[in-house]
Design a protein around this motif. Sequence first.
Motif: not given
Length: 256
Positions: A39-40, A43, A67, A73, A76-77, A80, A162, A167, A170
Amino acid sequence: MDSLNPEHPPLTMTPADHAPRVWRFLGTALWGLLIFVAMFVGQVGAILLLAALRGLPIDMASIQSVGREPAALALSVIMGLPATLLAVWLAIRIKKASFVDYLALRWPSWMQLLFGAVGLILLVLAWETVSRSLGREATPGFMTDLLKSGRDKGAALLLLIAFSVAAPMSEEVLARGFLFRGWSASFLRVPGAIILSSLVWTVVHLQYDLYFLAEVFTIGLWFGYMRYRANSLWLTIVLHALNNMTAVVLTMWLGG
């Protein structure tokens, strides 16, 4: 009788036939760590890609600069999620288990959904009351700034997707899906699995202070209980999404 005929010996079960199709405590913990890393990576990979497309050097300064942008951002989420799903799918595939059954991807009844939503509302209102009595903000300040900045910069819809879709999916697939499934089948049983998966979910939110972490943990306990009660991960995904969507909408458009 075939069982007494040396040419047709009785069937015997090999150890492989008894191999569990569920990762137990240690296997779940190790795979959970790998899933979190995936996941990281997903992202951070989105941030690195945006930095590279802009011709920025691939270093920590660029990552921090890009970021901080609301749209970056949000992307990015969102990125993930596929990374998380792929890692979970691989872990379950190795056990030769059903992805749907392993994660309890069953749609709950309307009564279960209503019960879960009412409990969540009461819990959030209780924390809201405590926050007001202590003179605290109901939403972390940095989240308020991020969401309002995203609204002003045209990234409101991306942030909504996101935080209200990517989120919740995930985090629920990891915590109430994979971790709960394996740990509840271990010596921890259901109560221990609810508590430990809630602790892990709380650790994922270390950007908050201790007060908000306590709130996250109690909400995690409720989600874990509902996951067990309804045997449905979709229920906690929906509850998580409703909670986040309400917070995002109130913060961005109503100033709550």
